[in-house]
Design a protein around this motif. Sequence first.
Motif, mmCIF file in Angstrom:
data_model
loop_
_atom_site.group_PDB
_atom_site.id
_atom_site.type_symbol
_atom_site.label_atom_id
_atom_site.label_comp_id
_atom_site.label_asym_id
_atom_site.label_seq_id
_atom_site.Cartn_x
_atom_site.Cartn_y
_atom_site.Cartn_z
ATOM 1 N N GLY A 119 0.772 -1.279 -0.074
ATOM 2 C CA GLY A 119 0.140 -0.072 -0.189
ATOM 3 C C GLY A 119 0.854 1.377 -0.018
ATOM 4 N N THR A 120 1.974 1.209 0.713
ATOM 5 C CA THR A 120 2.768 2.560 0.781
ATOM 6 C C THR A 120 3.436 2.639 -0.541
ATOM 7 O OG1 THR A 120 3.415 1.632 3.023
ATOM 8 C CG2 THR A 120 4.778 3.375 1.987
ATOM 9 N N LEU B 241 0.934 4.275 -2.804
ATOM 10 C CA LEU B 241 0.706 5.930 -2.094
ATOM 11 C C LEU B 241 1.765 6.483 -2.928
ATOM 12 C CD1 LEU B 241 0.139 5.835 1.586
ATOM 13 C CD2 LEU B 241 -1.084 6.843 0.015
ATOM 14 N N TYR C 81 -2.439 5.723 9.418
ATOM 15 C CA TYR C 81 -1.329 4.767 9.714
ATOM 16 C C TYR C 81 -0.196 5.658 9.359
ATOM 17 C CZ TYR C 81 2.070 1.231 9.754
ATOM 18 O OH TYR C 81 3.108 0.516 10.056
ATOM 19 N N ALA D 249 2.352 5.154 7.428
ATOM 20 C CA ALA D 249 2.600 4.978 5.996
ATOM 21 C C ALA D 249 2.305 6.380 5.061
ATOM 22 C CB ALA D 249 1.971 3.610 5.152
ATOM 23 N N THR D 250 1.080 6.846 5.305
ATOM 24 C CA THR D 250 0.539 8.029 4.691
ATOM 25 C C THR D 250 1.442 9.195 4.649
ATOM 26 O OG1 THR D 250 -1.592 7.374 5.595
ATOM 27 C CG2 THR D 250 -1.798 9.289 4.087
ATOM 28 N N VAL E 284 -8.093 9.994 4.232
ATOM 29 C CA VAL E 284 -7.960 8.381 4.527
ATOM 30 C C VAL E 284 -9.415 8.118 5.259
ATOM 31 C CG1 VAL E 284 -6.654 6.943 5.980
ATOM 32 C CG2 VAL E 284 -5.580 8.811 5.351
ATOM 33 N N MET F 253 -10.552 5.904 7.395
ATOM 34 C CA MET F 253 -9.919 5.132 8.412
ATOM 35 C C MET F 253 -10.970 3.970 8.930
ATOM 36 S SD MET F 253 -7.111 5.118 9.265
ATOM 37 C CE MET F 253 -6.428 4.970 11.000
ATOM 38 N N ASP G 4 -6.880 7.655 0.395
ATOM 39 C CA ASP G 4 -6.203 6.374 0.913
ATOM 40 C C ASP G 4 -7.369 5.443 1.480
ATOM 41 O OD1 ASP G 4 -4.966 4.454 2.695
ATOM 42 O OD2 ASP G 4 -3.564 6.013 3.661
ATOM 43 N N ALA H 279 -6.695 2.091 2.065
ATOM 44 C CA ALA H 279 -6.172 0.929 2.606
ATOM 45 C C ALA H 279 -7.253 0.125 3.664
ATOM 46 C CB ALA H 279 -4.856 1.591 3.373
ATOM 47 N N GLN H 280 -8.253 0.908 4.425
ATOM 48 C CA GLN H 280 -8.918 0.204 5.271
ATOM 49 C C GLN H 280 -10.124 0.132 5.055
ATOM 50 O OE1 GLN H 280 -7.943 1.405 9.281
ATOM 51 N NE2 GLN H 280 -5.810 1.330 9.122
ATOM 52 N N MET I 14 -5.744 4.461 -3.438
ATOM 53 C CA MET I 14 -4.867 3.610 -3.103
ATOM 54 C C MET I 14 -5.449 2.601 -2.221
ATOM 55 S SD MET I 14 -3.457 3.658 -0.058
ATOM 56 C CE MET I 14 -2.250 2.396 0.791
ATOM 57 N N ASN J 114 -2.400 -5.874 2.726
ATOM 58 C CA ASN J 114 -1.618 -6.568 3.938
ATOM 59 C C ASN J 114 -2.412 -7.074 4.794
ATOM 60 O OD1 ASN J 114 -2.140 -5.204 6.460
ATOM 61 N ND2 ASN J 114 -0.559 -3.621 6.054
HETATM 62 C C1 LIG Z 1 -2.244 -0.436 5.924
HETATM 63 C C2 LIG Z 1 -2.224 1.189 5.408
HETATM 64 C C3 LIG Z 1 -1.309 1.646 4.787
HETATM 65 C C4 LIG Z 1 -0.123 0.994 4.191
HETATM 66 O O1 LIG Z 1 -0.283 -0.178 3.653
HETATM 67 P P1 LIG Z 1 1.014 -1.213 3.575
HETATM 68 O O2 LIG Z 1 0.291 -2.240 2.540
HETATM 69 O O3 LIG Z 1 1.215 -1.604 4.889
HETATM 70 O O4 LIG Z 1 2.086 -0.450 2.689
HETATM 71 C C5 LIG Z 1 -1.460 3.119 4.347
HETATM 72 N N1 LIG Z 1 -2.651 3.788 4.847
HETATM 73 C C6 LIG Z 1 -3.348 3.161 5.862
HETATM 74 C C7 LIG Z 1 -4.432 4.028 6.419
HETATM 75 C C8 LIG Z 1 -3.079 2.010 6.215
HETATM 76 O O5 LIG Z 1 -3.967 1.511 6.947
#
Ligand SMILES: *Cc1c(COP(=O)(O)O)cnc(C)c1O
Length: 396
Positions: free
Chosen positions: A64-65, A68, A90, A92-93, A134, A136, A160, A162-163, A182, A186
């Motif tokens: 995910g990183t 991004l 997280y 990573a953002t 994001v 979240m 974002d 991711a979640q 994005m 994971n």
């Molecule tokens: C998990 C996550 C990421 C990063 O994803 P990875 O696959 O672990 O690199 C980015 N933003 C948020 C909000 C996340 O929860």
Amino acid sequence: MSYEKEEVYDMYVMDKKEIEAISEVITSTHLDRYIDGTYSQTSLFEKEFANKIGVNHALAVNSGTSALICGLVGMEIGPGDEVIIPGYTYVATALAVLAVGAIPIIAEIDETLTIDPIDIKKKITKQTKAIIPVHMCGLPCNMYAIMQLAKKYRIRVLEDVAQACGGSYQGQMLGSIGDAGMFSLNHYKIISCGEGGILTTNNKLIQQRAMLQHDGGCIYERKPPEINIPIFAGWNFRMSEILSAVARVQVNRLDGILSELRLQKSTIIQGLININTNFKLVPSNDSDGDCGTTIFLMFDSDVSADAFKTYSNINAWSPDYSGHVYSDWIQLMEKRGSHHNSYNSFTLSEKYYEYSKDMCPRTLSLLKRTVGISTAIGRNGDEINILVDKIMDISK
Ligand SMILES: *Cc1c(COP(=O)(O)O)cnc(C)c1O
């Protein structure tokens, strides 16, 4: 050998379908993503995922990183540029913004626990190039207000997601509303292949720049992707064929996972609605689009939130754990944005920036008063009723 699964994060659904998909890739001996699209698991995964989200392009990458970073590179963001991100996400953002040499500007969240559009507006400057809202814990951001601001100030939006894979806002899939979206695959996400990420966009320039960034050598492949922009040096964020095969099975599971989680969340909320308590449910920007992964209770003080966590015996958790609140991001607080000082966003920018642990006080106070309860795949009706009873007991 058997492993105890962590109850808090139990969204993981995998069985022999994934194992079969992996075996097929290994027996096929096609482990390179640049083969004929009819074999390439990665190309098929990209097509199927783009379809699911309702966008023209999807680029699968190794995390995910990385997705991004590719999104920001796609948007031509670099040194001197500012990117607004929420104080609750997280780490990573923030790391992705630093990775492209830009400056993360932290905005407050509001009571929905997502980025506050009013605070975004206050933080827009001449240097602002993008916002990363994001979504979240499956909660959709206020995309209407964010897109209005982006249009007015001509800045890009990278969602974002991711979640919140599969979530929506006013009927539009998350990840299809901004200039790009994005996703992460994971272990902790709604669908997973262990590690992986994906970038979605309708913008051809973003897609082509992201493609170059994700594999700097892709132009030398036997079947190179179509790229008609000047070639710049990229990295290697390529997705594995084996993991793409798993991800394809996971995409087919998404609707089923979401309907189970959503039903569970609404059943629990229904059970809580008529009790007289010292908490309220966190309001939503779009409860129909919520992924149902988390129930957030907001208390009137951090003392009552802590008491609930201590005495409830239901795996209630605080949202500000391990790297999810800006005040814990030491790299950023101390402005060490890179492995080398000459490559550090803060050295590369002419403007002076300062960070402090108390710079977004509302975010800290909202998170301290909030308690999260995760839904989980495979809970039956009795288990849900027991959970509601336990919450009611503690709230008396
Ligand atoms: C998990 C996550 C990421 C990063 O994803 P990875 O696959 O672990 O690199 C980015 N933003 C948020 C909000 C996340 O929860």
